[in-house]
Scaffold this motif. Structure first.
Motif, PDB file in Angstrom:
ATOM      1  N   TYR A  99     -16.565  39.663  -6.984  1.00  0.00           N
ATOM      2  CA  TYR A  99     -16.685  38.611  -7.568  1.00  0.00           C
ATOM      3  C   TYR A  99     -16.826  37.433  -6.880  1.00  0.00           C
ATOM      4  O   TYR A  99     -16.686  36.282  -7.350  1.00  0.00           O
ATOM      5  N   GLY A 100     -16.378  37.437  -5.671  1.00  0.00           N
ATOM      6  CA  GLY A 100     -16.360  36.401  -4.613  1.00  0.00           C
ATOM      7  C   GLY A 100     -15.316  35.663  -4.680  1.00  0.00           C
ATOM      8  O   GLY A 100     -15.396  34.122  -4.642  1.00  0.00           O
ATOM      9  N   TYR A 101     -14.180  36.026  -5.176  1.00  0.00           N
ATOM     10  CA  TYR A 101     -13.011  35.259  -5.563  1.00  0.00           C
ATOM     11  C   TYR A 101     -12.587  34.460  -4.282  1.00  0.00           C
ATOM     12  O   TYR A 101     -12.521  34.733  -3.114  1.00  0.00           O
TER      13      TYR A 101
ATOM     14  N   ARG B  57     -20.536  45.707 -17.319  1.00  0.00           N
ATOM     15  CA  ARG B  57     -19.823  45.126 -16.246  1.00  0.00           C
ATOM     16  C   ARG B  57     -20.829  44.395 -15.161  1.00  0.00           C
ATOM     17  O   ARG B  57     -21.849  45.091 -15.049  1.00  0.00           O
ATOM     18  N   VAL B  58     -20.070  43.412 -14.546  1.00  0.00           N
ATOM     19  CA  VAL B  58     -20.880  42.991 -13.346  1.00  0.00           C
ATOM     20  C   VAL B  58     -20.329  43.682 -12.040  1.00  0.00           C
ATOM     21  O   VAL B  58     -19.225  43.871 -12.041  1.00  0.00           O
ATOM     22  N   SER B  59     -21.547  44.202 -11.427  1.00  0.00           N
ATOM     23  CA  SER B  59     -20.933  44.762 -10.282  1.00  0.00           C
ATOM     24  C   SER B  59     -20.826  43.523  -9.028  1.00  0.00           C
ATOM     25  O   SER B  59     -19.987  44.161  -8.168  1.00  0.00           O
ATOM     26  N   LYS B  60     -21.679  42.735  -8.894  1.00  0.00           N
ATOM     27  CA  LYS B  60     -21.630  41.774  -7.851  1.00  0.00           C
ATOM     28  C   LYS B  60     -22.144  40.673  -7.929  1.00  0.00           C
ATOM     29  O   LYS B  60     -23.007  40.175  -8.893  1.00  0.00           O
ATOM     30  N   ILE B  61     -21.373  39.466  -7.330  1.00  0.00           N
ATOM     31  CA  ILE B  61     -21.955  38.066  -7.447  1.00  0.00           C
ATOM     32  C   ILE B  61     -22.179  37.758  -6.037  1.00  0.00           C
ATOM     33  O   ILE B  61     -21.120  37.891  -4.977  1.00  0.00           O
ATOM     34  N   THR B  62     -23.436  37.168  -5.767  1.00  0.00           N
ATOM     35  CA  THR B  62     -23.588  36.734  -4.492  1.00  0.00           C
ATOM     36  C   THR B  62     -24.109  35.347  -4.571  1.00  0.00           C
ATOM     37  O   THR B  62     -24.416  34.801  -5.628  1.00  0.00           O
ATOM     38  N   GLU B  63     -24.366  34.525  -3.462  1.00  0.00           N
ATOM     39  CA  GLU B  63     -24.786  33.297  -3.654  1.00  0.00           C
ATOM     40  C   GLU B  63     -25.960  33.094  -2.611  1.00  0.00           C
ATOM     41  O   GLU B  63     -26.121  33.392  -1.624  1.00  0.00           O
ATOM     42  N   GLU B  64     -27.326  32.559  -3.303  1.00  0.00           N
ATOM     43  CA  GLU B  64     -28.254  32.304  -2.598  1.00  0.00           C
ATOM     44  C   GLU B  64     -28.823  31.050  -3.067  1.00  0.00           C
ATOM     45  O   GLU B  64     -29.023  30.819  -4.345  1.00  0.00           O
TER      46      GLU B  64
END
Lengths: 284, 668
Positions: free
Chosen positions: B354-356, B469-476
């Protein structure tokens, strides 16, 4: 790890076959860093996906045999540069550590006693063992031109319960190594995404799509090369790159290095010894 | 010669279905020492108890065995019945032939045999019981409340309103706890501060409440009715009496960029500060680590120059104060599971996916509360942390840490379903056209008007809920790409969000374990404090005179924390209402004749209830050293009995002789 240390070495099928360029560079760069690799005598296949999808006993027995050989020969640390192999070995070790009955059964099957005393390492962990200071000191040609997207793929940081050398989802250990070699790294989003792995034969379309996403994202974040530490990832990103480009009508032209390639280059080893000239994508 | 009465209960069908009551009654009547053996359908009922009373008198019984349910259920009932009939209540034993027998064994013959064994043991035990008298202990009618959140405030006010003195200890510079930082509360959407701050003021002004803010409990001595608590008042560098709270000091302070604890790091505060304008007490404190003067020992001192009341004291030091109290209420509350990269506990592996600690616009629920709150750093406008823009799409992820064995926390944090629904509403109300997406595992909205509230968020305010569920958060390109699963639609979902709010798990507050050890209160594997009985003694602990309430016990919402706080206060007042305190006399005794003063028991006692003592002749001449049990502290656990090498320690009501004869009775 002191200089001229010796550790066990489990090449697995890939490094003795299609990915012998990886073996060349692992041997060359670890040799230059004073780590001697002692290949396991009479090792067998780790079982890979085939074994654990078909037969649980076989999936433990195959790695168990290799672990048992290592123990018999007094190998305490065993490098398995292929993440699939290292994961299978670690899982085998763990299954037997949890289940005494299974351990005894496996000892019987492989006809060697297994105590679970061999620690399985991947390439990053070996570099960490050597230490960043020692690596920095050995660099002859800092990687000033390199702006690398470090690609861990799905297996390198897994299983997370056993591999605590890095954060499973947001790893950064490879970046640390590249930076120690004088290179730059980029922040990008596909570090731990799947490349499609063995689907490369069964479902080529999926692999091309995934590889395309990975390559595009690396490029978009300013990388001029991708660094991998897995033979399967390398196949899908390097060998298949031409297919990706044809399918999507783009030009990636992205060099795919093994971690040991870049380390070797920085240490002053020539590209031929490292097997880089056997890659499919060659630029410059 | 013993004259034991055995009373076997049917418990309706509960016992009688699997145990042959008639056979038991007849067999028991033949046991040595048994004077009478009768059975009845409900021994605990009035007619049942009347039979017991009659038999005690008519048969001149010297001991009583009631074969029925668990002693947890009715031991008190039968002891009382015995006492009414003139028999010492500690000559009553219970054989548990329900929970330990008929409920778990369904073979009638075997169950009957086991019931007989259980009764035989109890008969042997009761033969060797002797009369005991409850222990009287003096009682200080003052309470100590630890933690000044909503639970602590409620408990303190209840006790103080009943006319007893209360000392309230709070670690932070102000009382108010987590609730003071919340925006609005479910399910009514009324403002949290509007409800809480008047209560805080009441605490500050109450003649019966002594407030210790910026203070912590240093040590605890004594026992129920007679605790002696040492409190560390941390150096505040501001004289609480001289200070008028005018604000000249913090307005002049040049050290501005300190992350505000109250704003959960979303805003800044000065080096001298009050946490928030409605703080109680409205007195500032100097952050020792931020203040130039305190760090260097010289320089700055602007606050001192500006203060007309001469209240700044850079030479201030920590002070230790001792408080006496008869009861202690623990209300230390919770903290949130850490989403930043480092976890305090190696077993918790965090949420790298989740990019904590990496993406500024991934925040936790309490940070979101501050963003929505009118008293927050943005004045209640929802602006995302990275660039201050108003997010047009927000993703809320529930169960981050909670119910996730892989991350180490197996429990449900209980309140997240409700506050996430509230968050979506507040966001939708403040951001016309904004999209609120919620990823959930289950919606758990048990409570008065709770499920209706969640439905309102979905149906009226249009929050989009995805079960998955959320598997991944990335930033674009400045967007957070949230990839998850919608398991009801059976499809993967990708949402381009401007901000992500994580409903992270509730964990017990820092330092609660050290405190629990000082108070001899147990805690579970997750660190939440343990109640004495999950149903019947929910606010008591196994340490007599120590009560718990609020989120230090388990995740809970405001109404529940308040209810529990009032319950803890009620239990305290019940204790204070007694003439004097009595304790069960089933505690350890040291035979001072045989004690060799090795003090193994002193070291082994988990309640520090055994002291070193000296035996003197009446003229004061030393005879010998011995160990002695403090009657106020002993919990009757029996550790000393097991440890004592000379067998000088004995547990009243559970003597070794009794245990051995019970075991022997099984083998004949």
């Amino acid at each position: 790890m002191t200089s001229a240390a010796s550790i066990g070495y489990y090449p697995g099928c890939a490094l003795h076959g299609s990915s012998n360029d990886y073996e060349a560079s692992v041997r060359a760069c670890l040799g230059a860093l004073g780590v001697e690799l002692c290949e396991l005598n009479d090792w067998i296949c780790c079982g890979a996906t085939a074994a654990h999808s078909l037969n649980h006993n076989l999936a433990v027995a195959l790695p168990a045999r290799n672990l048992a050989i290592a123990e018999r020969d007094g190998v305490r640390e065993l490098l398995a540069p292929c993440p699939m192999c290292s994961m299978e070995l670690i899982r085998g070790n763990r299954a037997m550590a949890r289940d005494e009955k299974l351990r005894r059964k496996m000892s019987e099957i492989v006809e060697l006693n297994i105590k679970g005393e061999t620690k399985v390492l991947n390439l990053i962990q070996v570099f960490q063992g050597i230490g960043m200071d020692a690596i920095k000191a050995a660099v002859k040609y800092p990687l000033t031109e390199i702006s690398a997207a470090c690609y861990y793929g799905c297996l390198l940081t897994r299983p997370p319960e056993d591999l605590r050398f890095d954060d499973c989802e947001h790893p950064s250990s490879m970046e640390t190594i590249i930076e120690a070699l004088g290179g730059k790294t980029v922040e990008w989003n596909y570090k731990t995404e799947c490349c499609g792995a063995g689907m490369t034969l069964a479902n080529t379309d999926t692999v091309l799509e995934l590889s395309h996403k990975i390559l595009s994202n690396a490029r978009a974040h300013g990388a001029n090369c991708v660094v991998a530490a897995c033979p399967m990832c390398h196949v899908n990103l390097d060998m298949k790159q031409g297919d990706v480009e044809r399918r999507y009508g783009v030009r990636h032209g992205m060099m795919i290095y093994y971690l040991s390639d870049l380390t070797g280059l920085a240490l002053g080893i020539d590209a031929h010894t490292l097997g880089i000239d056997r890659h499919f994508v060659v630029t410059k | 010669m013993a004259r034991i009465g055995v009373f076997t209960c049917w418990c309706g069908e509960n016992v009688a279905r699997h145990v042959d009551i008639e056979k038991v009654t007849e067999t028991v009547a033949q046991m040595p020492g048994v004077r009478c053996s009768i059975n009845y359908k409900y021994m605990c009922s009035d007619p049942g108890q009347a039979q017991i009373r009659d038999k005690i008198q008519s048969e001149r019984l010297t001991g009583l065995v009631v074969a029925s349910c668990s002693p947890h259920m009715h031991l008190k009932t039968f002891r009382k019945a015995a006492q009414t009939a003139g028999l010492n209540p500690y000559l009553v034993e219970m054989a548990n032939i329900r929970e330990h027998c008929s409920w778990v064994h369904h073979n009638r013959e075997e169950a009957t045999a086991k019931a007989l064994d259980l009764i035989r043991m109890s008969v042997e035990k009761v033969k060797r019981d002797h009369e005991l008298v409850p222990i009287r202990v003096p009682l200080t009618r003052r309470a100590l409340v630890i933690g000044g959140g909503v639970a602590g405030i409620q408990a303190a006010l209840d006790i103080a309103d009943a006319g007893h003195e209360v000392a309230l200890v709070e670690r932070e510079p102000s009382i108010g706890g987590k609730m003071a930082g919340l925006s609005e509360t479910f399910p009514t959407l009324d403002c949290s501060q509007c409800i809480l701050t008047p209560r805080m003021v009441e605490v500050g002004q109450h003649p019966n409440i002594k407030l210790y803010t910026y203070s912590e409990v240093e040590s605890v001595e004594g026992y129920v009715g007679n605790f002696k608590i040492t409190i560390r008042q941390k150096a505040r560098y501001v004289d609480m009496v001289k200070c008028t709270g005018c604000g000249d000091c913090w307005n002049s302070c040049p050290i501005k960029k300190n992350l505000s604890e109250f704003d959960c790091g979303m805003g800044f505060r000065k080096a001298i500060y009050i946490p928030f304008p409605q703080a109680v007490p409205a007195r500032p404190v100097i952050d020792r680590l931020a203040c130039t003067r305190l760090k260097r020992g010289t320089g700055c001192g602007l606050c001192e120059k500006k203060c007309q009341a001469k209240a700044i004291n850079f030479a201030d030091e920590d002070k230790l104060v001792v408080e006496q109290a008869g009861a202690v209420i623990v209300a230390t509350g919770y903290k949130l599971y850490n989403i930043a990269k480092e976890q305090d506990n190696a077993q918790l592996s965090g949420y790298g996916e989740y990019g904590y600690g990496k993406y500024k616009d991934v925040i936790d629920a309490l940070q979101f509360e501050r963003l929505v709150s009118a008293s927050g750093p943005t004045g209640g406008e929802i602006k995302r942390p990275s660039d201050g823009k108003i997010p047009q799409s927000v993703v809320f992820i529930k169960c981050v840490g909670s119910r996730d064995n892989a991350k180490g926390l197996a429990y449900c944090s209980k309140i997240c379903c409700m506050y996430t629904a509230k968050h979506t509403m507040l966001y939708k109300h403040k951001t016309p056209g904004g999209e609120a997406h919620v990823f959930y595992m289950d919606i758990r909205a048990g409570g008065k008007a709770y499920d209706e509230f969640v439905r309102r968020a979905i149906e009226q305010d249009g929050a989009k809920y995805y079960r998955g569920r959320v598997s991944k958060i990335t930033e674009e390109n400045g967007k957070l790409i949230v990839r998850g699963a919608d398991t009801l639609a059976g499809a993967p979902v990708t949402i381009e969000a401007d901000m992500v709010v994580l409903a992270v798990a509730m964990r017990p507050a820092d330092g609660v374990h050290a405190l629990a050890q000082k108070l001899n209160v147990g805690y579970d594997e997750f660190g939440f404090l343990s109640e004495s009985h999950p149903k019947l003694r929910p606010v008591e602990t196994n340490a007599a005179g120590v009560f718990i309430c609020g989120a230090c016990h388990a995740p809970k919402d405001i109404p529940e924390a308040v209810a529990q706080a009032s319950a803890a206060a009620g239990k305290t007042l019940v204790m204070f209402g007694r003439e004097e305190l009595t304790r069960e006399p089933e505690i350890a005794r040291i035979n001072e004749q045989t004690c060799a003063a090795c003090y193994t028991c002193v070291r082994g006692c988990p309640y520090t209830a055994i002291e070193r003592a000296e035996t003197l002749t009446p003229k004061g001449v030393h005879v010998k050293y011995t160990a002695r049990v403090n009657e106020g502290l002993c919990m009757g656990c029996g550790t000393c009995v097991a440890l004592c090498p000379s067998k000088s320690a004995e547990l009243e009501g559970f003597t070794e002789q009794q245990i051995y004869s019970m075991v022997e009775s099984l083998m004949t």
